[in-house]
Design an enzyme around this catalytic site. Structure first.
Site, PDB file in Angstrom:
ATOM      1  N   ARG A 161       0.825  -1.220   0.000  1.00  0.00           N
ATOM      2  CA  ARG A 161       0.000   0.000   0.000  1.00  0.00           C
ATOM      3  C   ARG A 161       0.858   1.268   0.000  1.00  0.00           C
ATOM      4  O   ARG A 161       0.511   2.261   0.660  1.00  0.00           O
ATOM      5  CB  ARG A 161      -0.946   0.048   1.213  1.00  0.00           C
ATOM      6  CG  ARG A 161      -1.836  -1.151   1.374  1.00  0.00           C
ATOM      7  CD  ARG A 161      -2.968  -1.188   0.363  1.00  0.00           C
ATOM      8  NE  ARG A 161      -3.914  -2.226   0.735  1.00  0.00           N
ATOM      9  CZ  ARG A 161      -3.832  -3.488   0.313  1.00  0.00           C
ATOM     10  NH1 ARG A 161      -2.868  -3.847  -0.531  1.00  0.00           N
ATOM     11  NH2 ARG A 161      -4.721  -4.376   0.691  1.00  0.00           N
ATOM     12  N   SER A 236     -10.458   0.715   3.999  1.00  0.00           N
ATOM     13  CA  SER A 236      -9.636   0.466   5.195  1.00  0.00           C
ATOM     14  C   SER A 236      -8.955   1.770   5.600  1.00  0.00           C
ATOM     15  O   SER A 236      -8.239   2.369   4.792  1.00  0.00           O
ATOM     16  CB  SER A 236      -8.544  -0.555   4.893  1.00  0.00           C
ATOM     17  OG  SER A 236      -9.131  -1.713   4.357  1.00  0.00           O
ATOM     18  N   GLU A 332      -3.795   4.450   6.304  1.00  0.00           N
ATOM     19  CA  GLU A 332      -3.676   4.180   4.860  1.00  0.00           C
ATOM     20  C   GLU A 332      -4.271   5.340   4.053  1.00  0.00           C
ATOM     21  O   GLU A 332      -3.764   5.708   2.996  1.00  0.00           O
ATOM     22  CB  GLU A 332      -4.419   2.872   4.528  1.00  0.00           C
ATOM     23  CG  GLU A 332      -4.423   2.565   3.047  1.00  0.00           C
ATOM     24  CD  GLU A 332      -5.105   1.257   2.705  1.00  0.00           C
ATOM     25  OE1 GLU A 332      -4.795   0.228   3.322  1.00  0.00           O
ATOM     26  OE2 GLU A 332      -5.953   1.277   1.797  1.00  0.00           O
TER      27      GLU A 332
END
Ligand code: FAD
Ligand code: NAP
Length: 336
Positions: A161, A236, A332
């Site tokens: 990520r 998320s 994130e």
């Protein structure tokens, strides 16, 4: 070039946060970017589908809404196809295009919201596949110098990520096109992750096609994930922490049931959602915001919530997880 002023940017972010920007400019070509640079508008911020940002205040910036379209095959051989995609294409439309042409590589990444241009930004991933596995290169324009650059895979620092665009080069380049290499033949399908194999088996599919895997991922995602059209969210909120094996051994002593995924380098990935749930936040509601009742990793805006309140909640969650488990969880979502 049309600058839309005094507009709420709520429709442009999936958290549904109400805020303003200095102006909103739709960008549908590289020329539009040069026009903006010549006009010396600044500062500039790029937005695609707005599905990975949390806006915490009014933006003192011009928002460039990326709408550069097009999917073009630029090369192919017996086994592979090289496709250049306009960064403003919706990622899922590109996946549907690949699946309908029986090209393998992105089927596990079906139904991820957002634009193609943002996919390299955080090296999107799901169901055991990351976009860097099919990535070839991207074209970008520097937002101050106006220079063009092609970034090849080895220059992008793709990780879990993350990429060079999320850190060192943050907000510096406008990604205009991304080139992927998809497979026509000799492809392997990845059905080992999550519930994919179960869904295929429930549907009586023994030798799945690319389409079958994409359909399975779509149905799992539809059943599990909150739809931003119904409840504001950015997927998320935190990354899953990857910890050392010795730290994991300490944790498992106290929490024998802790889910864990050993990594190739000996470290261990722990689902952040489990840590957040154990810390007591799952389903928590604080006025108009909260933590999703089924997915503790997803923070939500039930409508009318403030970005700053969501950010404060995120900091509370992070601190509590650190206190209970001595594990750092990283955001994130991009905080604006
Ligand atoms: P935006 O939110 O618009 O932008 C994100 C960042 O990228 C910003 O910093 C922006 O400035 C920058 N950026 C955007 N476009 C460009 C460009 N052209 N050039 C340079 N910088 C740019 N992510 C996953 O990895 N896997 C998933 O499975 C997943 N599932 C999700 C499910 C839901 C329900 C939601 C809401 C989100 C999910 N996400 C997932 C997160 C998100 O969809 C991805 O990160 C997606 O790539 C974001 O795309 P976007 O166009 O919406 O980016
Ligand atoms: P899940 O299947 O309930 O699993 C929870 C977590 O455990 C996932 O985050 C996943 O990590 C990890 N995991 C599960 N099976 C694994 C395996 N076989 N090997 C290694 N790690 C495994 O997750 P979910 O919430 O329903 O999401 C399913 C997939 O979609 C995941 O890949 C997830 O990353 C992705 N997704 C991402 C977002 C986002 O915004 N980034 C939002 C929704 C879904 P990984 O996350 O590392 O895969």
């Amino acid at each position: 070039m049309q600058i839309l002023k005094d507009q709420s940017i709520r429709p442009y972010n999936t958290f549904g946060i109400d805020a303003t920007a200095k102006g909103l400019i739709r960008v549908s070509s590289e020329n539009d970017i040069y026009e903006i640079l010549v006009a010396e508008l600044s500062p500039l911020k790029i937005i695609g589908g707005g599905s990975n940002i949390l806006i915490t205040k009014d933006l003192d910036a011009y928002l460039l809404k990326n709408e550069i379209k097009g999917i073009q095959v630029i090369d192919e051989d017996e086994d592979r196809v090289m496709v250049e995609v306009g960064a403003g294409e919706q990622w899922h439309n590109f996946v549907l295009w690949a699946v309908s042409h029986n090209l393998a590589g992105v089927e596990n990444l079906s139904l991820i919201p957002g634009s193609v241009g943002a996919a390299p930004m955080q090296n999107i991933g799901a169901y055991g596949v990351e976009q860097n596995e099919v990535f070839h290169s991207l074209k970008a324009i520097h937002l101050e110098k106006g220079t063009r650059k092609v970034f090849f895979k080895y220059e992008c620092d793709f990780g879990y990520r993350e990429s060079i665009f999320k850190y060192e080069l943050k907000d510096q380049y406008f990604i205009t096109h991304v080139t992927y290499i998809l497979k026509k033949n000799n492809h392997e399908l990845n059905t080992s992750y999550g519930a994919i194999a179960d869904v295929l088996s429930e549907n009586g599919i023994k030798t799945p096609t690319i389409q079958d895997v994409s359909d399975a991922v779509i149905s799992i995602r539809k059943s599990k994930l909150p739809d931003p059209k119904k409840v504001g969210n950015a997927g998320s909120f935190f990354k899953n922490p990857v910890i050392s094996d010795s730290k994991y051994q300490t944790l498992v002593g106290s929490y024998p049931q802790i889910p864990h995924y050993p990594q190739a380098d000996g470290s261990v990935k722990i689902p952040a959602g489990w840590l957040i749930e154990k810390a007591g936040f799952k389903g928590m509601t604080l006025g108009q915001i909260g933590v999703h009742r089924d997915q503790a990793l997803v923070l939500v805006n039930h409508g009318g919530g403030a970005g700053n309140d969501i950010y404060t909640l995120a900091l509370d969650i992070k601190a509590q997880v650190k206190k209970l488990f001595a594990v750092d969880i990283e955001t994130e979502v991009n905080i604006w």
